[in-house]
Design an enzyme around this catalytic site. Sequence first.
Site, mmCIF file in Angstrom:
data_model
loop_
_atom_site.group_PDB
_atom_site.id
_atom_site.type_symbol
_atom_site.label_atom_id
_atom_site.label_comp_id
_atom_site.label_asym_id
_atom_site.label_seq_id
_atom_site.Cartn_x
_atom_site.Cartn_y
_atom_site.Cartn_z
ATOM 1 N N TRP A 104 0.821 -1.206 0.000
ATOM 2 C CA TRP A 104 0.000 0.000 0.000
ATOM 3 C C TRP A 104 0.860 1.264 0.000
ATOM 4 O O TRP A 104 1.811 1.387 0.762
ATOM 5 C CB TRP A 104 -0.893 0.041 1.228
ATOM 6 C CG TRP A 104 -1.979 -0.964 1.419
ATOM 7 C CD1 TRP A 104 -2.690 -1.131 2.579
ATOM 8 C CD2 TRP A 104 -2.529 -1.919 0.496
ATOM 9 N NE1 TRP A 104 -3.632 -2.127 2.418
ATOM 10 C CE2 TRP A 104 -3.552 -2.619 1.150
ATOM 11 C CE3 TRP A 104 -2.245 -2.248 -0.835
ATOM 12 C CZ2 TRP A 104 -4.297 -3.631 0.525
ATOM 13 C CZ3 TRP A 104 -2.981 -3.256 -1.458
ATOM 14 C CH2 TRP A 104 -3.986 -3.925 -0.786
ATOM 15 N N GLU A 221 -9.349 -3.487 -5.461
ATOM 16 C CA GLU A 221 -10.655 -4.149 -5.549
ATOM 17 C C GLU A 221 -11.835 -3.181 -5.710
ATOM 18 O O GLU A 221 -12.756 -3.155 -4.886
ATOM 19 C CB GLU A 221 -10.867 -5.064 -4.352
ATOM 20 C CG GLU A 221 -9.823 -6.171 -4.270
ATOM 21 C CD GLU A 221 -10.089 -7.174 -3.165
ATOM 22 O OE1 GLU A 221 -10.910 -6.880 -2.264
ATOM 23 O OE2 GLU A 221 -9.474 -8.257 -3.196
ATOM 24 N N GLU A 342 -3.491 -11.127 -6.190
ATOM 25 C CA GLU A 342 -3.799 -11.685 -4.868
ATOM 26 C C GLU A 342 -4.371 -13.076 -5.071
ATOM 27 O O GLU A 342 -5.238 -13.276 -5.926
ATOM 28 C CB GLU A 342 -4.838 -10.847 -4.097
ATOM 29 C CG GLU A 342 -4.377 -9.515 -3.576
ATOM 30 C CD GLU A 342 -5.431 -8.862 -2.665
ATOM 31 O OE1 GLU A 342 -6.269 -9.591 -2.082
ATOM 32 O OE2 GLU A 342 -5.419 -7.627 -2.547
#
Length: 441
Positions: A104, A221, A342
């Site tokens: 992140w 997402e 992921e």
Amino acid sequence: MVKSSIPRMVAGNGVFYPIIGFASCVVFIYMSFGDLWVNYHKEPELSFVQRNGTHFTVDGRIFYINGWNSYWLMDHAVDEYSRPRIRAMLQAGAKMGLTVCRTWAFNDGAYNALQISPGRYDERVFRALDHVIAEAGQHGIRLLLSLVNNLQAYGGKTQYVKWAWEEGVGLSSSNDSFFYDPSIRHYFKNHVKTLLTRKNTITGIQYRDDPTIFGWELINEPRCMTDRSGNSLQDWIEEMSAFVKLIDKKHLLTVGLEGFYGPKSPKRFTVNPPGEWAANLGSDFIRNSNLSTIDFASVHIYPDHWFHDQELEEKLKYVYNFTVSHIEDGDKELKKPVMFTEFGLSNLNKGFEPSQRDRFYKVIYDILYKSAKKKKSGAGSFVWQFLVGGMEDYNDDFGIVPWERPSTYRLITDQTCRLAAVQGVLPSQKDHLKELCLRTR
């Protein structure tokens, strides 16, 4: 993937490859690159990763990725007591021959916030991100940096909407107004510009000029369920991807999708998880990825979230078909690389055994290896997620310390060696792959 289980403080079917095949991989690596390992201890010099059709390239050579997620790097680099975990994780990744870590580059209004309020940043946290990037470069690891979260962990789009609402400029209290509210779009563009033009206080290099950064991910997402047509999200992707490219023409860019097919796609019936929910999230894998400003597509794989009553064998069969379908899309529809950024198997499943997770990993690794051998668009995969020892309070039901389970460690490193046999050994791997790929198993 729903990551709300992470403390708010931080936020089968495999293909058998004969032994002779692996032996030939080992011989290839040794004969071609053995002399380059001698006395090679310098910091790796990284080049920018580029895209050529359905492939990534580095210095003109095809680049396939064995990567991982450690979303927590910036947060743990803030304080001195936890900062050593960054070096430990990156050293371990390099030792496993891994080449890209996804993490992140956001923390909006939360604990250890990078962005305290719109346009206001905590320099202490920015220096922590500087440290992560500099440390990654020291170990020859590139970073895929995500710019905002669709979920509430680390603030996410919810925090942006809250800011606009508190300042009296928000059009709606709906979280999805993040995608269409002009004020919020302005907030996000400011964050993008601030981040991309940041001059690293350690290296002196602006982020947009640093080849340690593999690329940018617009949002983790994305979903816009209040507009099932997908138009709101598509407009946002078009505007924000063009804005990123205006500032930074050197790095690759992806959306950050989960990989579901939208309401107009025929694959919503044949590939999406059962039911209509996945087609009604306001996203569409093909439409959202099929833009000139988007360099590669992303997919997430979490069968535990999609199926609750199926046995492992059925889940693995579905995962195989889901993964292959998206690689086919990359080759035939998108004509660009596809990354599985992921994938994870929960330890909360009834009767869970770590060996089940190994089987799940192997299905995906085998597909990606087969794709690489055939020079198809399957460009890489990233386990969710890796941690180091002593981080139990920061784990979810998917995370692992990879070296704690020898069979899992071998599975991950074998994938490194198989990909190296296909593409050759990268300069950043030369310190580690001889020992890794030649040792007796």
